[in-house]
Design a protein around this motif. Structure first.
Motif, PDB file in Angstrom:
ATOM      1  N   ARG A   1       0.823  -1.214   0.000  1.00 15.58           N
ATOM      2  CA  ARG A   1       0.000   0.000   0.000  1.00 15.58           C
ATOM      3  C   ARG A   1       0.857   1.264   0.000  1.00 15.58           C
ATOM      4  O   ARG A   1       0.369   2.329  -0.368  1.00 15.58           O
ATOM      5  CB  ARG A   1      -0.934   0.004   1.208  1.00 15.58           C
ATOM      6  N   THR A   2       2.107   1.156   0.416  1.00 20.71           N
ATOM      7  CA  THR A   2       2.988   2.323   0.432  1.00 20.71           C
ATOM      8  C   THR A   2       3.755   2.485  -0.871  1.00 20.71           C
ATOM      9  O   THR A   2       4.461   3.464  -1.059  1.00 20.71           O
ATOM     10  CB  THR A   2       4.002   2.231   1.592  1.00 20.71           C
ATOM     11  N   VAL A   3       3.624   1.521  -1.773  1.00 22.69           N
ATOM     12  CA  VAL A   3       4.360   1.540  -3.041  1.00 22.69           C
ATOM     13  C   VAL A   3       3.480   2.161  -4.122  1.00 22.69           C
ATOM     14  O   VAL A   3       2.313   1.816  -4.271  1.00 22.69           O
ATOM     15  CB  VAL A   3       4.761   0.101  -3.449  1.00 22.69           C
ATOM     16  N   CYS A   4       4.062   3.091  -4.880  1.00 23.52           N
ATOM     17  CA  CYS A   4       3.345   3.728  -5.983  1.00 23.52           C
ATOM     18  C   CYS A   4       3.060   2.686  -7.063  1.00 23.52           C
ATOM     19  O   CYS A   4       3.969   1.996  -7.527  1.00 23.52           O
ATOM     20  CB  CYS A   4       4.186   4.859  -6.563  1.00 23.52           C
ATOM     21  N   ALA A   5       1.802   2.600  -7.470  1.00 22.51           N
ATOM     22  CA  ALA A   5       1.403   1.619  -8.479  1.00 22.51           C
ATOM     23  C   ALA A   5       2.018   1.920  -9.841  1.00 22.51           C
ATOM     24  O   ALA A   5       2.224   1.023 -10.648  1.00 22.51           O
ATOM     25  CB  ALA A   5      -0.113   1.588  -8.596  1.00 22.51           C
ATOM     26  N   GLN A   6       2.347   3.165 -10.099  1.00 19.33           N
ATOM     27  CA  GLN A   6       2.875   3.536 -11.408  1.00 19.33           C
ATOM     28  C   GLN A   6       4.391   3.359 -11.499  1.00 19.33           C
ATOM     29  O   GLN A   6       4.883   2.720 -12.414  1.00 19.33           O
ATOM     30  CB  GLN A   6       2.512   4.969 -11.757  1.00 19.33           C
ATOM     31  N   CYS A   7       5.148   3.873 -10.529  1.00 23.56           N
ATOM     32  CA  CYS A   7       6.608   3.832 -10.656  1.00 23.56           C
ATOM     33  C   CYS A   7       7.272   2.799  -9.755  1.00 23.56           C
ATOM     34  O   CYS A   7       8.444   2.484  -9.937  1.00 23.56           O
ATOM     35  CB  CYS A   7       7.215   5.204 -10.397  1.00 23.56           C
TER      36      CYS A   7
ATOM     37  N   GLU B   1      21.518  13.249  -2.853  1.00 24.26           N
ATOM     38  CA  GLU B   1      21.382  12.205  -3.855  1.00 24.26           C
ATOM     39  C   GLU B   1      20.123  11.369  -3.629  1.00 24.26           C
ATOM     40  O   GLU B   1      19.869  10.872  -2.540  1.00 24.26           O
ATOM     41  CB  GLU B   1      22.604  11.295  -3.805  1.00 24.26           C
ATOM     42  N   ASP B   2      19.322  11.231  -4.691  1.00 22.30           N
ATOM     43  CA  ASP B   2      18.130  10.388  -4.635  1.00 22.30           C
ATOM     44  C   ASP B   2      18.514   8.939  -4.847  1.00 22.30           C
ATOM     45  O   ASP B   2      19.550   8.615  -5.430  1.00 22.30           O
ATOM     46  CB  ASP B   2      17.120  10.803  -5.708  1.00 22.30           C
ATOM     47  N   THR B   3      17.669   8.050  -4.410  1.00 19.44           N
ATOM     48  CA  THR B   3      17.899   6.621  -4.557  1.00 19.44           C
ATOM     49  C   THR B   3      17.745   6.183  -6.000  1.00 19.44           C
ATOM     50  O   THR B   3      18.390   5.242  -6.447  1.00 19.44           O
ATOM     51  CB  THR B   3      16.899   5.844  -3.678  1.00 19.44           C
ATOM     52  N   TYR B   4      16.893   6.867  -6.761  1.00 21.25           N
ATOM     53  CA  TYR B   4      16.602   6.492  -8.144  1.00 21.25           C
ATOM     54  C   TYR B   4      16.972   7.620  -9.094  1.00 21.25           C
ATOM     55  O   TYR B   4      16.983   8.784  -8.733  1.00 21.25           O
ATOM     56  CB  TYR B   4      15.112   6.182  -8.322  1.00 21.25           C
ATOM     57  N   VAL B   5      17.244   7.253 -10.328  1.00 20.70           N
ATOM     58  CA  VAL B   5      17.510   8.201 -11.406  1.00 20.70           C
ATOM     59  C   VAL B   5      16.596   7.815 -12.564  1.00 20.70           C
ATOM     60  O   VAL B   5      16.462   6.627 -12.884  1.00 20.70           O
ATOM     61  CB  VAL B   5      18.991   8.118 -11.865  1.00 20.70           C
ATOM     62  N   ALA B   6      15.959   8.797 -13.175  1.00 23.41           N
ATOM     63  CA  ALA B   6      15.094   8.525 -14.326  1.00 23.41           C
ATOM     64  C   ALA B   6      15.963   8.324 -15.562  1.00 23.41           C
ATOM     65  O   ALA B   6      16.826   9.140 -15.868  1.00 23.41           O
ATOM     66  CB  ALA B   6      14.123   9.674 -14.545  1.00 23.41           C
ATOM     67  N   VAL B   7      15.750   7.213 -16.246  1.00 21.47           N
ATOM     68  CA  VAL B   7      16.469   6.919 -17.486  1.00 21.47           C
ATOM     69  C   VAL B   7      15.452   6.521 -18.559  1.00 21.47           C
ATOM     70  O   VAL B   7      14.338   6.132 -18.245  1.00 21.47           O
ATOM     71  CB  VAL B   7      17.498   5.771 -17.309  1.00 21.47           C
TER      72      VAL B   7
END
Length: 98
Positions: A10-16, A31-37
């Motif tokens: 329930r805490t996880v975004c369904a889209q990303c 620094e973020d944990t993720y990078v958009a590629v």
């Protein structure tokens, strides 16, 4: 365990697929944990191309584009041809009987 997993989901975004806690919210660490590629999925590209081609030929209402292994497609085509030949042979036999 199942309830804990459900609560986590329930805490996880369904889209990303990330969670709010995964991201830097202005703390000392920038620094973020993720990078958009950008990734190209060849399967999705082939489906989109077929959808575009099909839309030019007519409408897409009720049609779904799916990927199947080429060997399965070849087997389906061979089966279709055999059935058509059998139908043609039956028609010829019936016409000759009349």
């Amino acid at each position: 365990m199942a309830l804990a997993y459900r609560d986590y989901q329930r805490t996880v975004c369904a889209q990303c697929g990330t969670r709010h806690e995964d991201w830097d919210h202005g703390g000392l660490d920038d620094e973020d944990t993720y990078v958009a590629v950008i990734q190209r999925c060849v399967g999705c590209q082939v489906i989109a191309d077929k959808q575009e081609e099909t839309a030019k030929d007519g409408d897409l209402h009720g049609k779904k584009i799916a990927l199947i292994p080429s060997s399965v497609h070849a087997a389906r085509e061979a089966e279709r041809e055999l059935k058509e030949r059998a139908r043609g042979a039956r028609r010829r036999d019936r016409d000759n009987d009349e």
